[in-house]
Design an enzyme around this catalytic site. Structure first.
Site, PDB file in Angstrom:
ATOM      1  N   GLU A  53       0.827  -1.212   0.000  1.00 22.15           N
ATOM      2  CA  GLU A  53       0.000   0.000   0.000  1.00 22.15           C
ATOM      3  C   GLU A  53       0.860   1.261   0.000  1.00 22.15           C
ATOM      4  O   GLU A  53       0.545   2.244  -0.673  1.00 22.15           O
ATOM      5  CB  GLU A  53      -0.918  -0.003   1.232  1.00 22.15           C
ATOM      6  CG  GLU A  53      -1.907  -1.166   1.272  1.00 22.15           C
ATOM      7  CD  GLU A  53      -1.410  -2.358   2.051  1.00 22.15           C
ATOM      8  OE1 GLU A  53      -2.219  -3.027   2.700  1.00 22.15           O
ATOM      9  OE2 GLU A  53      -0.178  -2.633   2.012  1.00 22.15           O
ATOM     10  N   ALA A 157      12.291 -36.269  -8.207  1.00 23.15           N
ATOM     11  CA  ALA A 157      12.288 -36.727  -9.598  1.00 23.15           C
ATOM     12  C   ALA A 157      12.359 -38.245  -9.582  1.00 23.15           C
ATOM     13  O   ALA A 157      13.117 -38.833  -8.804  1.00 23.15           O
ATOM     14  CB  ALA A 157      13.479 -36.150 -10.357  1.00 23.15           C
ATOM     15  N   ARG A 190      13.757 -22.918  -5.419  1.00 22.90           N
ATOM     16  CA  ARG A 190      14.557 -22.715  -4.208  1.00 22.90           C
ATOM     17  C   ARG A 190      14.615 -21.226  -3.841  1.00 22.90           C
ATOM     18  O   ARG A 190      14.573 -20.869  -2.664  1.00 22.90           O
ATOM     19  CB  ARG A 190      15.972 -23.250  -4.418  1.00 22.90           C
ATOM     20  CG  ARG A 190      16.068 -24.760  -4.470  1.00 22.90           C
ATOM     21  CD  ARG A 190      17.500 -25.200  -4.735  1.00 22.90           C
ATOM     22  NE  ARG A 190      17.623 -26.655  -4.791  1.00 22.90           N
ATOM     23  CZ  ARG A 190      18.752 -27.294  -5.078  1.00 22.90           C
ATOM     24  NH1 ARG A 190      19.870 -26.597  -5.329  1.00 22.90           N
ATOM     25  NH2 ARG A 190      18.781 -28.616  -5.116  1.00 22.90           N
ATOM     26  N   GLU A 277      13.375 -31.960  -0.200  1.00 23.80           N
ATOM     27  CA  GLU A 277      13.980 -32.454  -1.446  1.00 23.80           C
ATOM     28  C   GLU A 277      14.474 -33.893  -1.369  1.00 23.80           C
ATOM     29  O   GLU A 277      14.990 -34.413  -2.338  1.00 23.80           O
ATOM     30  CB  GLU A 277      15.126 -31.534  -1.887  1.00 23.80           C
ATOM     31  CG  GLU A 277      14.664 -30.313  -2.652  1.00 23.80           C
ATOM     32  CD  GLU A 277      15.624 -29.899  -3.770  1.00 23.80           C
ATOM     33  OE1 GLU A 277      16.594 -30.639  -4.039  1.00 23.80           O
ATOM     34  OE2 GLU A 277      15.401 -28.841  -4.363  1.00 23.80           O
ATOM     35  N   GLY A 279      15.893 -37.555   1.082  1.00 21.62           N
ATOM     36  CA  GLY A 279      15.616 -38.602   0.108  1.00 21.62           C
ATOM     37  C   GLY A 279      14.253 -39.226   0.281  1.00 21.62           C
ATOM     38  O   GLY A 279      13.350 -38.651   0.895  1.00 21.62           O
ATOM     39  N   THR A 282      12.864 -39.570   3.902  1.00 28.28           N
ATOM     40  CA  THR A 282      12.458 -38.288   4.476  1.00 28.28           C
ATOM     41  C   THR A 282      11.146 -37.815   3.868  1.00 28.28           C
ATOM     42  O   THR A 282      10.225 -37.371   4.566  1.00 28.28           O
ATOM     43  CB  THR A 282      13.552 -37.232   4.264  1.00 28.28           C
ATOM     44  OG1 THR A 282      14.776 -37.681   4.860  1.00 28.28           O
ATOM     45  CG2 THR A 282      13.157 -35.897   4.880  1.00 28.28           C
TER      46      THR A 282
END
Length: 334
Positions: A53, A157, A190, A277, A279, A282
């Site tokens: 604002e 991934a 990130r 991220e 492994g 986790t």
């Protein structure tokens, strides 16, 4: 789309310019309209500096128009003194007659008080324009205040046959499943979040830096699970590129639900978002404890045939996109 919605949509667009820099403050967008023309715009500056604002009002060249204008804002203007004075007081001092707000601020220090103050001063206040979109935009802020934990993003991934990593490899570095464009996107993510967390095995096997290298932005706070303090200071995660928080058995009781303790600890550290991220163990821990908000899963072309299986997750698929030969699926928790 109605005029109010068009202008709040614009507020949401410019608010995203603050992503990754305003934390732990919300990334708010504000515009000022006079005679159906935008005469001022602003988004939240980095933490400790001007709110949206203030920046919008400061951008108006002819301040005499403010007393005949409407200010649009994604989130209820604050009513308390923090790093900066209350935005509701600023709006009142400039005699802006109309205020249109996307959603109410759930922060107990505000929570309707800003709206009440504006109305008491004689402002015409409209609340709830594109409310759902504004709540989604401010998801990190609302999760932090309402659930007393960070907004939690899972990211991994996996191969075409469902593995997250090989069982054995020759070098202590990542085995890439995705292409360079997907990896650059991860670095962008990130820069947008306040912290990033991995387990001990990920550090041992991949020796990651967990920094922003392929994108412009601030490195996230690195958080690593290290139950018995077995990780030496030689690992990249302990370099001086970013702050690192080491969670050992002196801080976390590993015989009790781990994710719940981590979420509480990060909230105490004033961290409002974190990317998990890896492994696989986790990630699965957070899934099993139902402590996640969003999952971003890349599926690459390689096949490992054997290896470490990808986490098992049930959620609402909200988008699919192709990044060259990679498929990115984004899930939201039920």
């Amino acid at each position: 789309m109605k005029p109010h919605e068009i202008y709040i949509k614009r507020c949401l667009q410019i608010a995203k310019n603050g992503l990754g820099t305003t934390r732990p403050n919300p990334m708010v967008g504000a515009i000022i309209v006079y005679n159906d023309h935008i005469i001022g715009e602003g988004f939240t500056s980095e933490y400790g500096c001007n709110h949206a604002e203030v920046n919008a009002i400061n951008s108006v060249k002819d301040k005499t128009l403010l007393s005949k204008s409407t200010i649009y804002v994604t989130l209820e203007p604050c009513s308390h003194y923090g790093k900066t004075p209350p935005c509701s007081d600023l709006i009142i001092s400039h005699h802006i007659p109309n205020v249109v707000i996307g959603c109410v601020d759930d922060n107990p220090e505000v929570a309707g008080k800003g709206i009440a103050k504006l109305k008491a001063s004689g402002c015409n206040v409209t609340v709830g324009v594109l409310e759902n979109e504004c709540k989604i935009h401010h998801k990190r802020f609302f999760t932090f205040h309402n659930k007393k934990r960070p907004y939690i993003i899972l990211k991994w991934a996996e191969t075409a046959d469902g593995f997250i990593a090989p069982i054995q490899k020759d070098e202590k570095k990542p085995v890439w499943i995705t292409n360079t464009y997907s990896r650059q996107l991860v670095h962008k993510w990130r820069a947008e979040e306040q912290a990033i967390l991995v387990g001990t095995n990920t550090v041992i096997e991949d020796n990651p830096s967990l920094t922003v290298r392929d994108w412009s932005g601030e490195n996230p706070i690195r958080v690593v699970l290290d139950k018995t303090s077995k990780l030496s200071s030689d690992y990249n995660i302990f370099n001086e590129d970013a702050k690192t928080i080491r969670l050992t058995n002196k801080i976390i009781d590993f015989d009790k639900p781990i994710a719940t303790q981590i979420a509480k600890l990060l909230h105490q550290q004033n961290i409002n978002s974190v990317i998990i991220e890896g492994g696989a163990t986790t990630l699965q821990t957070f899934i099993d404890e139902h402590l996640w908000d969003e999952a971003r899963v890349f599926i690459g072309n390689p096949s490992f045939k054997t290896g470490i299986k990808a986490p098992e997750l049930i959620g609402n698929l909200i988008s699919e996109s192709q990044i060259k030969n990679d498929l990115l699926k984004i899930y939201a928790k039920d």
